[in-house]
Design a protein around this motif. Structure first.
Motif, PDB file in Angstrom:
ATOM      1  N   TYR A  11       0.849  -1.208   0.000  1.00 19.24           N
ATOM      2  CA  TYR A  11       0.000   0.000   0.000  1.00 19.24           C
ATOM      3  C   TYR A  11       0.878   1.249   0.000  1.00 19.24           C
ATOM      4  O   TYR A  11       0.606   2.218  -0.691  1.00 19.24           O
ATOM      5  N   GLN A  12       1.940   1.224   0.819  1.00 21.57           N
ATOM      6  CA  GLN A  12       2.937   2.307   0.775  1.00 21.57           C
ATOM      7  C   GLN A  12       4.278   1.678   0.417  1.00 21.57           C
ATOM      8  O   GLN A  12       4.616   0.618   0.932  1.00 21.57           O
ATOM      9  N   ALA A  18       1.541  -5.778   2.419  1.00 21.17           N
ATOM     10  CA  ALA A  18       0.316  -6.374   2.962  1.00 21.17           C
ATOM     11  C   ALA A  18       0.185  -7.816   2.481  1.00 21.17           C
ATOM     12  O   ALA A  18      -0.390  -8.660   3.158  1.00 21.17           O
ATOM     13  N   SER A  37      -4.985 -13.786  11.606  1.00 18.35           N
ATOM     14  CA  SER A  37      -5.384 -12.778  12.581  1.00 18.35           C
ATOM     15  C   SER A  37      -5.674 -11.459  11.868  1.00 18.35           C
ATOM     16  O   SER A  37      -5.420 -11.302  10.668  1.00 18.35           O
ATOM     17  N   SER A  38      -6.200 -10.501  12.621  1.00 21.03           N
ATOM     18  CA  SER A  38      -6.538  -9.200  12.089  1.00 21.03           C
ATOM     19  C   SER A  38      -5.273  -8.518  11.542  1.00 21.03           C
ATOM     20  O   SER A  38      -4.224  -8.556  12.175  1.00 21.03           O
ATOM     21  N   GLY A  39      -5.374  -7.954  10.356  1.00 14.12           N
ATOM     22  CA  GLY A  39      -4.233  -7.247   9.764  1.00 14.12           C
ATOM     23  C   GLY A  39      -3.279  -8.141   8.993  1.00 14.12           C
ATOM     24  O   GLY A  39      -2.260  -7.674   8.483  1.00 14.12           O
ATOM     25  N   SER A  40      -3.605  -9.430   8.861  1.00 11.11           N
ATOM     26  CA  SER A  40      -2.665 -10.338   8.194  1.00 11.11           C
ATOM     27  C   SER A  40      -2.761 -10.276   6.662  1.00 11.11           C
ATOM     28  O   SER A  40      -1.941 -10.878   5.980  1.00 11.11           O
ATOM     29  N   GLY A  41      -3.781  -9.591   6.132  1.00 11.30           N
ATOM     30  CA  GLY A  41      -3.865  -9.429   4.673  1.00 11.30           C
ATOM     31  C   GLY A  41      -5.043 -10.145   4.023  1.00 11.30           C
ATOM     32  O   GLY A  41      -5.123 -10.212   2.793  1.00 11.30           O
ATOM     33  N   LYS A  42      -5.989 -10.649   4.828  1.00 12.33           N
ATOM     34  CA  LYS A  42      -7.090 -11.457   4.292  1.00 12.33           C
ATOM     35  C   LYS A  42      -7.985 -10.644   3.347  1.00 12.33           C
ATOM     36  O   LYS A  42      -8.278 -11.078   2.229  1.00 12.33           O
ATOM     37  N   THR A  43      -8.432  -9.477   3.805  1.00 16.74           N
ATOM     38  CA  THR A  43      -9.329  -8.658   2.982  1.00 16.74           C
ATOM     39  C   THR A  43      -8.606  -8.184   1.726  1.00 16.74           C
ATOM     40  O   THR A  43      -9.181  -8.177   0.626  1.00 16.74           O
ATOM     41  N   THR A  44      -7.342  -7.821   1.879  1.00 15.13           N
ATOM     42  CA  THR A  44      -6.558  -7.388   0.715  1.00 15.13           C
ATOM     43  C   THR A  44      -6.523  -8.491  -0.338  1.00 15.13           C
ATOM     44  O   THR A  44      -6.746  -8.240  -1.529  1.00 15.13           O
TER      45      THR A  44
HETATM   46  P1  ADP Z   1      -7.179  -8.393   7.416  1.00 12.31           P
HETATM   47  O1  ADP Z   1      -8.361  -8.408   6.514  1.00 12.31           O
HETATM   48  O2  ADP Z   1      -6.494  -9.706   7.539  1.00 12.31           O
HETATM   49  O3  ADP Z   1      -7.506  -7.822   8.768  1.00 12.31           O
HETATM   50  P2  ADP Z   1      -6.169  -6.315   5.628  1.00 12.31           P
HETATM   51  O4  ADP Z   1      -6.022  -6.945   4.301  1.00 12.31           O
HETATM   52  O5  ADP Z   1      -7.366  -5.455   5.848  1.00 12.31           O
HETATM   53  O6  ADP Z   1      -6.061  -7.435   6.769  1.00 12.31           O
HETATM   54  O7  ADP Z   1      -4.883  -5.436   5.926  1.00 12.31           O
HETATM   55  C1  ADP Z   1      -3.561  -5.923   5.765  1.00 12.31           C
HETATM   56  C2  ADP Z   1      -2.569  -4.797   6.000  1.00 12.31           C
HETATM   57  O8  ADP Z   1      -2.704  -3.804   4.993  1.00 12.31           O
HETATM   58  C3  ADP Z   1      -2.769  -4.079   7.323  1.00 12.31           C
HETATM   59  O9  ADP Z   1      -1.510  -3.717   7.831  1.00 12.31           O
HETATM   60  C4  ADP Z   1      -3.560  -2.854   6.926  1.00 12.31           C
HETATM   61  O10 ADP Z   1      -3.319  -1.797   7.814  1.00 12.31           O
HETATM   62  C5  ADP Z   1      -3.031  -2.544   5.551  1.00 12.31           C
HETATM   63  N1  ADP Z   1      -4.050  -1.900   4.698  1.00 12.31           N
HETATM   64  C6  ADP Z   1      -5.248  -2.426   4.352  1.00 12.31           C
HETATM   65  N2  ADP Z   1      -5.925  -1.604   3.530  1.00 12.31           N
HETATM   66  C7  ADP Z   1      -5.140  -0.501   3.358  1.00 12.31           C
HETATM   67  C8  ADP Z   1      -5.264   0.706   2.611  1.00 12.31           C
HETATM   68  N3  ADP Z   1      -6.362   0.953   1.862  1.00 12.31           N
HETATM   69  N4  ADP Z   1      -4.249   1.601   2.675  1.00 12.31           N
HETATM   70  C9  ADP Z   1      -3.137   1.340   3.396  1.00 12.31           C
HETATM   71  N5  ADP Z   1      -2.942   0.223   4.123  1.00 12.31           N
HETATM   72  C10 ADP Z   1      -3.926  -0.698   4.105  1.00 12.31           C
END
Ligand code: ADP
Ligand code: MG
Length: 323
Positions: A11-12, A18, A37-44
């Motif tokens: 993302y950055q 991610a 776990s939360s923040g592991s990249g699942k939604t991404t």
């Molecule tokens: P999960 O669904 O497993 O909780 P995410 O895929 O939402 O995890 O996020 C994975 C990582 O990417 C996290 O560190 C989150 O902060 C970062 N992240 C997610 N979406 C964005 C975004 N739109 N911009 C910047 N960082 C993001």
């Protein structure tokens, strides 16, 4: 059917990724879960597969054809891949039938009626078909969202945390619906979860994701019994560590048996307990090594403070999990 090849997502530019090197392949009519776990990249990961987030590098192929990211197309997303979000994105002032028909506008009337009935049946919505969406429970709304998502028989249905916020009965209905979709169509499902019981019950394959990397994948029983690491083992149950005569072993709670009998490996004394209904967790001081505190389950709710017990250990986890 779906091939995910070496996906990376930053993302950055300066930050840790991610997603890093994510690869897997998903056949037709299978249910995969992404567990972490939360923040592991699942939604991404789910959003990249759906074509809603641009990967930094890597490739996604559906039946051999590349899925384009949102920067490469006019309208983000893909006909054959549907995603159900947690906010469902329904029309609340319309009925269940109207909401589903909205996804069937392209069809002729006869087929639309037939398809509507099938969707109402598959998604357990027949008795609610004339109700307004705002009158429904969370689980019922979710079922309408699923009916809409599968209306055009997508190849792949993606669901982000579909089991969170549901009561036990709604969870059970959702499991039945997901199994029906996969049994009755050519579709596959990928769902994201952080609930170990849901992924164990429903997945043909579990993808464990930690800090953006898939650290293990396999059928539920292989992941449960042969985890690659302590951190993966601990995602499914507490892990108890024993050091007996200098040898370390790791156990899941169910592999520990306690008795009043005299023949087993370890002696201990109960110094406390936490009652959980189905069982209680005993805090036990054992004498080898001297004064080690262990926590062990008592499935009969039999023991109380100050009882002297014996502990036997069966089926240790593989020792390679000890980093
Ligand atoms: P999960 O669904 O497993 O909780 P995410 O895929 O939402 O995890 O996020 C994975 C990582 O990417 C996290 O560190 C989150 O902060 C970062 N992240 C997610 N979406 C964005 C975004 N739109 N911009 C910047 N960082 C993001
Ligand atoms: Mg998420």
């Amino acid at each position: 059917m779906l091939e995910v090849k070496n996906l990376n997502k930053y993302y950055q530019e300066t930050e840790t990724p991610a997603l890093a090197g994510v690869s897997f392949s998903l056949p037709s009519q299978k249910i995969f879960s992404v567990f972490g776990s939360s923040g592991s990249g699942k939604t991404t990961l789910l959003k990249i597969i759906a074509g809603l987030v641009q990967p930094s590098s890597g490739e996604i192929l559906l039946d051999g054809t590349g899925i384009k990211g949102p920067e490469d197309v006019l309208v983000a997303g893909h006909e054959e891949i549907k995603i159900v979000f947690q906010d469902f994105q329904l029309k609340h002032m319309m009925t269940v039938t109207e909401n589903i028909n909205y996804a069937l506008l392209a069809y002729e009337e006869d087929y639309r009626k037939h398809r509507l009935n099938t969707l109402l049946e598959v998604c357990l919505l027949e008795e609610y078909k004339t109700q307004y969406v705002h009158q429904l429970s969370g689980g019922q709304k979710q079922r309408v969202a699923i009916a809409r998502a599968i209306a055009n028989e997508p190849r792949l249905l993606l669901m982000d945390e579909p089991f969170s916020n549901l009561d036990l009965k709604a969870k059970s209905s959702l499991r039945d619906i997901i199994k029906n979709i996969v049994d009755q169509t050519e579709s596959s499902v990928i769902f994201v979860s952080h609930d170990p019981e849901e992924v164990m019950m429903l997945s043909d394959q579990i993808l464990i994701i930690e800090a953006g990397k898939i650290t293990q994948s396999g059928i539920p029983s292989s992941i449960y019994n042969f985890p690659n690491s302590i951190s993966i083992a601990e995602m499914f149950s507490p892990i108890l560590k024993f050091v007996i005569s200098g040898e370390t072993s790791y156990h899941r709670p169910e592999s520990i048996k306690i008795t009043k009998n005299d023949y087993f490996d370890l002696k201990g004394q109960v110094i406390g307990s936490d009652y959980l209904g189905k069982y209680q967790l005993l805090k036990v001081i054992v004498n080898d090594p001297i004064d080690q505190l262990i926590i062990c389950p008592d499935y009969q709710n039999e023991y109380k403070i100050n009882d002297l017990i014996k502990i036997s250990l069966t089926n240790p986890l593989p020792t390679f999990i000890d980093e």
